[in-house]
Design a protein around this motif. Structure first.
Motif, mmCIF file in Angstrom:
data_model
loop_
_atom_site.group_PDB
_atom_site.id
_atom_site.type_symbol
_atom_site.label_atom_id
_atom_site.label_comp_id
_atom_site.label_asym_id
_atom_site.label_seq_id
_atom_site.Cartn_x
_atom_site.Cartn_y
_atom_site.Cartn_z
ATOM 1 N N PRO A 126 0.926 -1.318 0.099
ATOM 2 C CA PRO A 126 -0.060 0.012 0.130
ATOM 3 C C PRO A 126 1.115 1.098 -0.033
ATOM 4 O O PRO A 126 0.210 2.341 -0.400
ATOM 5 N N ASP A 127 2.168 1.000 0.349
ATOM 6 C CA ASP A 127 2.876 2.427 0.370
ATOM 7 C C ASP A 127 3.532 2.607 -0.943
ATOM 8 O O ASP A 127 4.063 3.471 -1.139
ATOM 9 N N ALA A 128 3.338 2.063 -2.175
ATOM 10 C CA ALA A 128 3.861 2.094 -3.300
ATOM 11 C C ALA A 128 3.494 3.466 -3.888
ATOM 12 O O ALA A 128 2.211 3.798 -3.717
ATOM 13 N N THR A 129 4.159 4.027 -4.834
ATOM 14 C CA THR A 129 3.975 5.115 -5.600
ATOM 15 C C THR A 129 4.426 4.903 -6.843
ATOM 16 O O THR A 129 5.620 4.318 -7.189
ATOM 17 N N TYR A 130 4.041 5.743 -7.616
ATOM 18 C CA TYR A 130 4.559 6.063 -9.096
ATOM 19 C C TYR A 130 4.716 7.520 -9.439
ATOM 20 O O TYR A 130 3.975 8.257 -9.212
ATOM 21 N N ASN A 131 5.725 7.630 -10.487
ATOM 22 C CA ASN A 131 5.744 8.848 -11.044
ATOM 23 C C ASN A 131 5.877 8.794 -12.660
ATOM 24 O O ASN A 131 6.662 7.980 -12.976
ATOM 25 N N VAL A 132 5.455 9.712 -13.214
ATOM 26 C CA VAL A 132 5.523 9.845 -14.766
ATOM 27 C C VAL A 132 6.545 10.903 -14.991
ATOM 28 O O VAL A 132 6.586 11.930 -14.599
ATOM 29 N N VAL A 133 7.470 10.346 -15.808
ATOM 30 C CA VAL A 133 8.830 11.317 -16.099
ATOM 31 C C VAL A 133 8.500 12.190 -17.138
ATOM 32 O O VAL A 133 8.129 11.702 -17.994
ATOM 33 N N LYS A 134 8.951 13.353 -16.937
ATOM 34 C CA LYS A 134 8.675 14.384 -18.020
ATOM 35 C C LYS A 134 9.904 15.045 -18.567
ATOM 36 O O LYS A 134 10.962 15.051 -17.642
ATOM 37 N N ASP A 135 9.993 15.400 -19.803
ATOM 38 C CA ASP A 135 11.350 15.789 -20.380
ATOM 39 C C ASP A 135 11.219 17.184 -20.048
ATOM 40 O O ASP A 135 10.405 17.947 -19.266
ATOM 41 N N GLY A 162 10.807 2.308 -0.230
ATOM 42 C CA GLY A 162 12.204 3.093 -0.491
ATOM 43 C C GLY A 162 13.088 2.481 -1.701
ATOM 44 O O GLY A 162 13.928 3.379 -1.783
ATOM 45 N N GLU A 163 12.602 1.606 -2.431
ATOM 46 C CA GLU A 163 13.383 1.311 -3.573
ATOM 47 C C GLU A 163 12.537 1.778 -4.874
ATOM 48 O O GLU A 163 11.502 1.702 -5.037
ATOM 49 N N THR A 164 13.402 2.486 -5.628
ATOM 50 C CA THR A 164 12.907 3.099 -6.900
ATOM 51 C C THR A 164 13.375 2.546 -8.002
ATOM 52 O O THR A 164 14.787 2.412 -8.123
#
Length: 86
Positions: free
Chosen positions: A48-57, A81-83
């Motif tokens: 449940p602590d998982a997150t995601y991010n869309v990388v932008k240029d 804590g691991e990305t």
């Protein structure tokens, strides 16, 4: 004989790879894949602590274009804590 009551912690990989998603896999052009929405839903159930991010240029675009691959959207996922990057 004394039995150990120490609980062995599973790694994130072990937890997620134990989830059977076969019945939710789709096939297209001879390939088997799992939709991002379903994969993310199952990930959040286990982590449940998982997150995601869309990388932008540099221009703020959430994608890049490659002549051979087409449009690519890069994401990073962080769990415990691991990305990792796509």
């Amino acid at each position: 004989m004394v039995k150990s009551t120490k609980k062995v912690e599973q790694t994130t990989f072990e937890k997620l790879s134990a989830v059977n998603v076969n019945k939710f896999a789709d096939k297209k052009n001879g390939l088997t894949y799992l939709s991002w929405a379903f994969a993310w839903s199952e990930t959040k159930k286990v982590c449940p602590d998982a997150t995601y991010n869309v990388v932008k240029d540099e221009q703020g675009n959430p994608y890049v274009y490659d002549e051979w691959l087409g449009f690519i959207c890069e994401t990073t996922v962080t769990i415990e804590g691991e990305t990792l990057s796509m």
